[in-house]
Design a protein around this motif. Structure first.
Motif, short mmCIF file in Angstrom:
data_model
loop_
_atom_site.label_atom_id
_atom_site.label_comp_id
_atom_site.label_asym_id
_atom_site.label_seq_id
_atom_site.Cartn_x
_atom_site.Cartn_y
_atom_site.Cartn_z
N CYS A 22 6.70 7.75 8.62
CA CYS A 22 6.64 6.59 7.56
C CYS A 22 5.81 7.35 6.43
N SER A 23 5.66 8.66 6.39
CA SER A 23 4.85 9.33 5.20
C SER A 23 5.71 9.52 3.88
N TYR A 24 6.91 8.94 3.78
CA TYR A 24 7.59 9.10 2.59
C TYR A 24 6.94 7.91 1.72
N PRO A 28 2.00 11.98 -3.08
CA PRO A 28 2.20 13.56 -2.55
C PRO A 28 0.48 13.84 -2.20
N TRP A 29 -0.52 13.65 -2.71
CA TRP A 29 -1.88 13.98 -2.33
C TRP A 29 -2.16 13.46 -0.93
N GLU A 30 -1.65 12.26 -0.80
CA GLU A 30 -1.65 11.38 0.76
C GLU A 30 -1.06 12.22 1.81
N GLN A 31 0.26 12.70 1.50
CA GLN A 31 0.94 13.32 2.25
C GLN A 31 0.43 14.66 2.54
N THR A 32 -0.23 15.38 1.86
CA THR A 32 -0.81 16.44 2.15
C THR A 32 -2.07 16.68 2.95
#
Length: 80
Positions: A22-24, A28-32
């Motif tokens: 559920c990382s979509y 972007p900074w949170e995904q990193t």
């Protein structure tokens, strides 16, 4: 192997990863940050398994090989 097929397969696997974690929905900074933590955890688990599993397997084999050997003879019987 076809390059386009490999690219499509890797793309499909990446999309599956995004859906499962559920990382979509993350920015972007949170995904990193999420991917960094996930990588660190997986790396620590793999390192721990690499270091400790051989030790535990060796100890288990030593333990189970000693079960079938029977009781050692007494020292008195060997001396006489």
């Amino acid at each position: 192997m076809d390059v386009k097929g490999v690219k499509d397969t890797l793309s499909w696997l990446y999309y599956q990863y995004l859906l499962v974690t559920c990382s979509y929905v993350l920015e972007p900074w949170e995904q990193t940050i999420f991917n960094s933590f996930l990588f660190i955890i997986v790396a620590m688990v793999l390192y721990t398994a690499y270091v400790f599993i051989p030790i535990h397997v060796r100890l288990a084999l030593k333990f189970f090989s000693g079960l079938g050997a029977g009781q050692p003879e007494s020292t008195v019987a060997i001396m006489t």
